[in-house]
Design an enzyme around this catalytic site. Structure first.
Site, PDB file in Angstrom:
ATOM      1  N   ALA A   1       0.862  -1.178   0.000  1.00  0.00           N
ATOM      2  CA  ALA A   1       0.000   0.000   0.000  1.00  0.00           C
ATOM      3  C   ALA A   1       0.899   1.229   0.000  1.00  0.00           C
ATOM      4  O   ALA A   1       1.967   1.207   0.598  1.00  0.00           O
ATOM      5  CB  ALA A   1      -0.869   0.005   1.257  1.00  0.00           C
TER       6      ALA A   1
ATOM      7  N   ALA B   1       0.914   5.579   0.405  1.00  0.00           N
ATOM      8  CA  ALA B   1       0.205   6.816   0.711  1.00  0.00           C
ATOM      9  C   ALA B   1       1.125   7.989   0.401  1.00  0.00           C
ATOM     10  O   ALA B   1       2.215   7.811  -0.142  1.00  0.00           O
ATOM     11  CB  ALA B   1      -0.221   6.808   2.172  1.00  0.00           C
ATOM     12  N   SER B   2       0.686   9.206   0.770  1.00  0.00           N
ATOM     13  CA  SER B   2       1.453  10.376   0.342  1.00  0.00           C
ATOM     14  C   SER B   2       2.772  10.507   1.093  1.00  0.00           C
ATOM     15  O   SER B   2       3.729  11.056   0.568  1.00  0.00           O
ATOM     16  CB  SER B   2       0.615  11.631   0.511  1.00  0.00           C
ATOM     17  OG  SER B   2       0.168  11.746   1.832  1.00  0.00           O
TER      18      SER B   2
ATOM     19  N   ALA C   1       4.331   7.697   3.008  1.00  0.00           N
ATOM     20  CA  ALA C   1       5.090   6.457   3.161  1.00  0.00           C
ATOM     21  C   ALA C   1       4.403   5.324   2.427  1.00  0.00           C
ATOM     22  O   ALA C   1       3.265   5.453   1.972  1.00  0.00           O
ATOM     23  CB  ALA C   1       5.190   6.108   4.646  1.00  0.00           C
TER      24      ALA C   1
ATOM     25  N   ASP D   1      -6.968   6.838  14.202  1.00  0.00           N
ATOM     26  CA  ASP D   1      -7.153   6.582  12.770  1.00  0.00           C
ATOM     27  C   ASP D   1      -7.662   5.156  12.585  1.00  0.00           C
ATOM     28  O   ASP D   1      -7.110   4.369  11.825  1.00  0.00           O
ATOM     29  CB  ASP D   1      -5.802   6.786  12.066  1.00  0.00           C
ATOM     30  CG  ASP D   1      -5.944   7.006  10.570  1.00  0.00           C
ATOM     31  OD1 ASP D   1      -7.072   7.228  10.097  1.00  0.00           O
ATOM     32  OD2 ASP D   1      -4.915   6.957   9.864  1.00  0.00           O
TER      33      ASP D   1
END
Ligand SMILES: Nc1ncnc2c1ncn2[C@@H]1O[C@H](COP(=O)(O)OP(=O)(O)O)[C@@H](O)[C@H]1O
Ligand SMILES: [Mg+2]
Length: 502
Positions: free
Chosen positions: A132, A134-135, A137, A288
């Site tokens: 996966a 993300a912005s 990591a 989160d």
């Protein structure tokens, strides 16, 4: 140069907003003064196809997603301000996605080696492709030399420069907004921008995230509502985090809830209790908790990953929260009202009885219906709306908690559609009340409060403000006397408290 660059980037961001009709959205046309209305119409000539679909919050989310990590964090934090933008807008904004194409595994391996100062082979038997991205990591699947399966999170190369540039642009934008958009001043744009920047920068050190995981693992181990995989400290550095593999299936995976032997009810209960006990008992919570960060294993084990955002609430807020939940569980509106006044949340010049009436307006519709239909987070939202009428200023950590509760409840409902959060919460809240409101705990708290007050007083005498009178020679002797007095008051207070409550 830097300023020019920032100016260019702000212009670029404005262009993206205009293309999505997210700067002066058409839905708000009736609110604009005439000159601004004309500007909004002119800008709409440049709107692209993205401007046509979705509500304004969705269009803003889409715009921010394309602008990079700081803008994404901005969106996440703006979505906590339903009080300012309205609930629907905030909810649309909170669904903003943080997903990007991955960078190559070879680059990740080089980053790991540089950060840890050792070769990949000296720590990992296998180092696989990204799972996966993300912005900030991305995460890789890997195996340690001793055979343990792990997840390795690696920061994007060059992300610090990107964040620094974006931060500069956001700061410039905030200053422009503060100067030219008076209605936005209530949101304190510059302070808000600073919060956004700070939150992003904190996520750029994975050692902090590892420490957060470790802390939550420790507190969650106490009652087993939720598991946290152990950190592999050898594989932790500023830009790398290695953690043991989580058991089970990610809840975002449709297979997770069709596993054989799953007890959905118990799993939903565990989720609610884990979250509440983190917040109430320990004052630290995973902020989160969406399905992508939760793993489910039969019969009812939940494992959390991704500790980039940790919420913290101090003892007075924990107490406040426990007492209002307890009050609503028991329909004790007077009690909840008194809690607000005692905590100093509502100024004393308001009437407790009138406030209790407002609380009843929040509570009764809830308990007149099957509890499972009424989200606890909605009760908190309404409570916070009412308290705003009473000049109550909410602490930001309570807002984060309420947001997380909304997510957690949504997940619990998807695990078990008729899940009753109030019933699930009862044992944790009850346990808290029994423990913290016992006579002994009251004495301890009273003594703590008295000691703190006196310590502050002593500090004031030892370090008088510049204009204070000369204490001179008597100063040390004075503070010794004060300490003696402090001790006497604490001891006496504890004794009286014991007599009174005991
Ligand atoms: N310990 C772990 N075990 C199994 N999968 C993990 C683990 N940590 C992360 N992952 C997977 O990698 C994804 C991204 O990791 P995460 O820490 O959530 O990063 P991000 O901050 O980018 O969301 C997770 O959603 C999960 O699917
Ligand atoms: Mg995640």
């Amino acid at each position: 140069m830097g300023a020019l660059g920032a100016f260019g980037r702000v212009t670029g961001a404005v262009w993206v907003l205009v293309r999505n009709d997210a700067l002066l959205p058409r839905e708000l046309d009736h609110l604009y003064p005439p000159s601004m209305g004309a500007l909004a119409k002119a800008l709409r000539l440049f709107a692209g196809s993205g401007a046509r679909s979705g509500r304004p919050g969705e269009r803003l989310a889409r715009s921010l997603e394309s602008m990079g990590p700081v803008a994404i964090k901005l969106g996440q934090l703006l979505s906590t301000r339903g009080d300012f933008f309205g609930r629907e807008f905030a909810e649309d904004l909170s669904r903003l996605k943080d997903r990007l194409p991955p960078f190559p595994t070879a680059v990740a391996r080089a980053e790991v080696e540089r950060t840890l100062g050792r070769t990949i082979e000296s720590l990992y038997a296998e180092f696989g492709e990204p799972m996966a991205a993300a912005s900030l990591a991305q995460a890789h699947e890997a195996k340690l030399l001793d055979g343990r399966k792990v997840a390795v999170k690696v920061l994007r190369p060059g992300i610090e420069i990107r964040v620094r540039n974006d931060a500069e642009s956001l700061d410039l934008a905030a200053r422009l907004i503060e100067r030219w958009v008076p209605p936005a001043r209530r949101l304190e744009p510059r302070a808000f921008a600073e919060t956004v920047i700070r939150a992003t920068i904190l996520e750029l050190d994975l050692r902090l995230e590892a420490a957060g995981a470790d802390e939550l693992r420790e507190v969650m181990a106490l009652d087993g509502y939720m598991a946290v995989p152990p950190i592999v400290w050898e594989g932790v550095g500023k830009r790398v985090l290695t953690m043991e593999w989580a058991r089970g299936w990610p809840l975002s995976d449709p297979g997770a809830l069709t596993q054989p032997g799953l007890d959905r009810q118990a799993m939903a209960d565990n989720l609610i209790r884990a979250f509440l006990s983190q917040a109430l008992d320990h004052g630290v919570f995973h902020a989160d908790l969406h399905e992508g960060n939760l793993f489910a294993a039969a019969p009812a084990q939940l494992t959390a990953v991704d500790f980039g955002i940790i919420g913290r609430i101090g003892p007075p807020e924990r107490r406040y929260l426990a007492e209002i939940l307890w009050g609503f569980l028991n329909k004790d509106y007077e009690g909840v009202a008194r809690t607000h006044f005692d905590a100093g949340y509502v100024p004393a010049h308001h009437s407790v009885a009138a406030f209790a009436q407002a609380l009843r307006a929040v509570g009764e519709p809830v308990f007149g219906r099957p509890a499972s239909e009424v989200p606890m987070s909605r009760v908190l939202t309404q409570l916070f709306e009412i308290t705003a009428l009473y000049d109550m200023h909410l602490r930001p950590e309570l807002v984060l908690l309420q947001k997380t509760m909304m997510t957690v409840e949504g997940v619990a409902r998807r695990i078990q559609p008729d899940h009753d959060i109030w019933r699930a919460a009862d044992p944790v809240v009850r346990r808290w009340m029994t423990r913290e409101l016992s006579p002994l705990a009251r004495i301890r708290r009273f003594a703590d409060e008295a000691a703190t007050a006196l310590k502050n007083l002593a500090r004031l005498i030892e370090n008088p403000p510049a204009a204070a009178v000369e204490v001179g020679e008597t100063r040390r002797g004075g503070s010794a006397l004060l300490w003696f007095a402090a001790g006497a008051v604490v001891a006496g207070g504890a004794f009286l408290a014991a007599m009174y409550w005991g």
